[in-house]
Design a protein around this motif. Structure first.
Motif, PDB file in Angstrom:
ATOM      1  N   GLN A 147       0.662  -1.335  -0.172  1.00  0.00           N
ATOM      2  CA  GLN A 147      -0.116   0.022   0.084  1.00  0.00           C
ATOM      3  C   GLN A 147       0.948   1.221  -0.083  1.00  0.00           C
ATOM      4  N   GLY A 148       1.853   1.265   0.817  1.00  0.00           N
ATOM      5  CA  GLY A 148       3.023   2.442   0.796  1.00  0.00           C
ATOM      6  C   GLY A 148       3.407   2.558  -0.788  1.00  0.00           C
ATOM      7  N   ALA A 149       3.793   1.481  -1.089  1.00  0.00           N
ATOM      8  CA  ALA A 149       4.173   1.558  -2.555  1.00  0.00           C
ATOM      9  C   ALA A 149       3.241   2.170  -3.582  1.00  0.00           C
ATOM     10  N   GLU A 150       2.211   1.698  -3.466  1.00  0.00           N
ATOM     11  CA  GLU A 150       1.010   2.311  -4.311  1.00  0.00           C
ATOM     12  C   GLU A 150       0.829   3.684  -3.955  1.00  0.00           C
ATOM     13  N   TRP A 151       0.867   4.140  -2.828  1.00  0.00           N
ATOM     14  CA  TRP A 151       0.800   5.507  -2.544  1.00  0.00           C
ATOM     15  C   TRP A 151       1.761   6.401  -3.082  1.00  0.00           C
ATOM     16  N   LEU A 152       3.296   5.977  -3.106  1.00  0.00           N
ATOM     17  CA  LEU A 152       4.141   6.676  -3.860  1.00  0.00           C
ATOM     18  C   LEU A 152       3.858   6.791  -5.180  1.00  0.00           C
ATOM     19  N   ALA A 153       3.531   5.585  -5.953  1.00  0.00           N
ATOM     20  CA  ALA A 153       3.258   5.645  -7.354  1.00  0.00           C
ATOM     21  C   ALA A 153       2.148   6.765  -7.612  1.00  0.00           C
ATOM     22  N   MET A 154       0.956   6.818  -6.628  1.00  0.00           N
ATOM     23  CA  MET A 154      -0.127   7.596  -6.969  1.00  0.00           C
ATOM     24  C   MET A 154       0.371   9.344  -6.814  1.00  0.00           C
ATOM     25  N   LEU A 155       1.398   9.361  -5.887  1.00  0.00           N
ATOM     26  CA  LEU A 155       1.768  10.639  -5.732  1.00  0.00           C
ATOM     27  C   LEU A 155       2.693  11.201  -6.709  1.00  0.00           C
ATOM     28  N   ARG A 156       3.388  10.336  -7.553  1.00  0.00           N
ATOM     29  CA  ARG A 156       4.031  10.584  -8.462  1.00  0.00           C
ATOM     30  C   ARG A 156       3.300  10.960  -9.890  1.00  0.00           C
ATOM     31  N   GLN A 157       2.265  10.264  -9.800  1.00  0.00           N
ATOM     32  CA  GLN A 157       1.164  10.377 -11.053  1.00  0.00           C
ATOM     33  C   GLN A 157       0.320  11.820 -10.682  1.00  0.00           C
ATOM     34  N   GLY A 158       0.538  12.486  -9.703  1.00  0.00           N
ATOM     35  CA  GLY A 158       0.188  13.711  -9.536  1.00  0.00           C
ATOM     36  C   GLY A 158      -1.329  13.844  -8.631  1.00  0.00           C
ATOM     37  N   LEU A 159      -1.555  12.497  -7.985  1.00  0.00           N
ATOM     38  CA  LEU A 159      -2.738  12.555  -7.192  1.00  0.00           C
ATOM     39  C   LEU A 159      -2.042  12.692  -5.641  1.00  0.00           C
ATOM     40  N   THR A 160      -2.510  13.921  -5.084  1.00  0.00           N
ATOM     41  CA  THR A 160      -2.227  14.497  -3.944  1.00  0.00           C
ATOM     42  C   THR A 160      -3.428  14.746  -3.208  1.00  0.00           C
ATOM     43  N   LEU A 161      -3.163  15.192  -1.682  1.00  0.00           N
ATOM     44  CA  LEU A 161      -4.154  15.342  -0.735  1.00  0.00           C
ATOM     45  C   LEU A 161      -5.186  16.556  -1.440  1.00  0.00           C
ATOM     46  N   THR A 162      -4.376  17.497  -2.234  1.00  0.00           N
ATOM     47  CA  THR A 162      -5.121  18.537  -2.518  1.00  0.00           C
ATOM     48  C   THR A 162      -5.164  18.727  -3.879  1.00  0.00           C
ATOM     49  N   SER A 163      -5.110  17.707  -4.676  1.00  0.00           N
ATOM     50  CA  SER A 163      -5.031  17.719  -6.244  1.00  0.00           C
ATOM     51  C   SER A 163      -6.552  17.763  -6.586  1.00  0.00           C
ATOM     52  N   SER A 164      -7.370  16.945  -6.213  1.00  0.00           N
ATOM     53  CA  SER A 164      -8.756  16.819  -6.440  1.00  0.00           C
ATOM     54  C   SER A 164      -9.494  16.376  -5.266  1.00  0.00           C
ATOM     55  N   GLN A 165     -10.903  16.208  -5.314  1.00  0.00           N
ATOM     56  CA  GLN A 165     -11.746  15.471  -4.414  1.00  0.00           C
ATOM     57  C   GLN A 165     -11.278  13.952  -4.235  1.00  0.00           C
ATOM     58  N   LEU A 166     -11.067  13.277  -5.483  1.00  0.00           N
ATOM     59  CA  LEU A 166     -10.466  12.003  -5.531  1.00  0.00           C
ATOM     60  C   LEU A 166      -9.371  11.790  -4.426  1.00  0.00           C
ATOM     61  N   GLY A 167      -8.101  12.791  -4.729  1.00  0.00           N
ATOM     62  CA  GLY A 167      -6.976  12.670  -4.006  1.00  0.00           C
ATOM     63  C   GLY A 167      -7.330  12.807  -2.475  1.00  0.00           C
ATOM     64  N   SER A 168      -8.272  13.715  -2.174  1.00  0.00           N
ATOM     65  CA  SER A 168      -8.631  14.086  -0.748  1.00  0.00           C
ATOM     66  C   SER A 168      -9.349  12.768  -0.298  1.00  0.00           C
ATOM     67  N   PHE A 169     -10.426  12.321  -0.982  1.00  0.00           N
ATOM     68  CA  PHE A 169     -11.105  11.064  -0.217  1.00  0.00           C
ATOM     69  C   PHE A 169     -10.227  10.067  -0.185  1.00  0.00           C
ATOM     70  N   PHE A 170      -9.298   9.557  -1.224  1.00  0.00           N
ATOM     71  CA  PHE A 170      -8.280   8.398  -1.453  1.00  0.00           C
ATOM     72  C   PHE A 170      -7.374   8.642  -0.230  1.00  0.00           C
ATOM     73  N   TYR A 171      -6.676   9.601  -0.045  1.00  0.00           N
ATOM     74  CA  TYR A 171      -5.830   9.702   1.129  1.00  0.00           C
ATOM     75  C   TYR A 171      -6.401   9.841   2.556  1.00  0.00           C
ATOM     76  N   VAL A 172      -7.750  10.222   2.612  1.00  0.00           N
ATOM     77  CA  VAL A 172      -8.303  10.210   4.132  1.00  0.00           C
ATOM     78  C   VAL A 172      -8.569   8.815   4.221  1.00  0.00           C
ATOM     79  N   ILE A 173      -9.513   8.392   3.181  1.00  0.00           N
ATOM     80  CA  ILE A 173     -10.106   7.087   3.632  1.00  0.00           C
ATOM     81  C   ILE A 173      -9.064   5.957   3.614  1.00  0.00           C
ATOM     82  N   VAL A 174      -8.367   5.725   2.531  1.00  0.00           N
ATOM     83  CA  VAL A 174      -7.194   4.630   2.457  1.00  0.00           C
ATOM     84  C   VAL A 174      -5.943   4.859   3.599  1.00  0.00           C
TER      85      VAL A 174
END
Lengths: 84, 196
Positions: free
Chosen positions: B115-142
């Protein structure tokens, strides 16, 4: 009534008419498809209403079952131990 | 009722009721119930936000790796199964629970690291806590789930160490079990709701 007063009264009336509409707006209803949002809200309401009942009910059911198990085990032990 | 006699000692036998389940297990069950409500609230908010979006995932945001995470999900469920196996072994002969408990710990660690490796990959692809609603929900829930997984994994490691030293009580294993089953049980729901 002067023209300025009339304009003010009309403006105040218009604001009074518009405000309640703003109050009806739902903070989460921002999308295009109202039916999908309504369904999601309904599902969310059902989940948040029924889940606590299910969890507490499940816990109470589990504790009652455990109490019955212990009681029946005690009964069997007493029967075994009692002199005949 | 006879008054107490001076110079004599009255022995009062208190009938103490045994708890239905160990206190630790009961406390953990109550904790798990509250945590389930937390996740239910987050899932509900996510579902409403997602259904109100015109395009999902939001433009410029990556799609969550649903298929790749299936392996992690399988590892976590297998870990829970190993813990059930460990319990059965523990009830028969404590020493035989070492292997299944170690398997449960390793599979759980695999899940957390993946899961940690997946998070790093998602961060590299531009999905961050503030990038979109998806990013916010993804990082809060997961993220909340990951926090639970890390704490539960630490509890499992602690349980395994106590088992190795011969100090593990049945109630302690039961408490760790309840927490780990919650972590493993809620994950498939989060995976199906958030990733799909």
């Amino acid at each position: 009534m002067t023209a300025a007063r009339s304009v003010r009264a009309a403006s105040a009336g218009a604001v009074a008419v518009v405000l309640p509409r703003a109050a009806w707006a739902c903070a989460v209803c921002t999308g295009q498809d109202d039916a999908a949002v309504s369904l999601a809200i309904l599902k969310g309401t059902a989940l948040l209403s029924l889940l606590p009942l299910a969890l507490i009910g499940g816990l109470v059911w589990f504790l009652r079952r455990r109490a019955r198990e212990i009681e029946s085990a005690r009964g069997a032990f007493r029967e075994q131990e009692s002199p005949r | 009722m006879n008054p107490p006699a001076y110079g004599s000692v009255r022995v009062v036998a208190e009938q103490r009721r045994e708890p239905l389940i160990p206190n630790g297990v009961m406390g953990m069950l109550i904790f798990v119930v509250t945590e389930a409500m937390l996740f239910a609230g987050l899932i509900s908010a996510f579902t409403i936000t997602r259904s109100s979006a015109v395009v999902w995932p939001p433009p410029g945001q990556p799609r969550l790796p649903f298929e790749a995470t299936a392996l992690n999900t399988a590892a976590l469920l297998a870990s829970a199964a190993a813990l059930i196996w460990a319990r059965r072994c523990f009830d028969r002969n404590r020493r035989t629970a070492r292997l299944p408990l170690a398997i449960a710990v390793l599979l759980g660690a695999f899940f957390v690291v993946s899961q940690g490796a997946e998070w790093l990959a998602m961060l590299r692809q531009g999905l961050t806590l503030t990038s979109s609603q998806l990013g916010s929900f993804f990082y809060v829930i997961v993220g909340f789930h990951a926090l639970h997984a890390v704490v539960a994994l630490a509890a499992l490691v602690y349980t395994w160490v106590r088992l190795q030293r011969g100090w593990l009580a049945s109630s302690q294993l039961g408490t760790a079990q309840v927490f780990w089953y919650f972590v493993a049980g809620i994950w498939p729901i989060l995976w199906l709701v958030v990733y799909r």
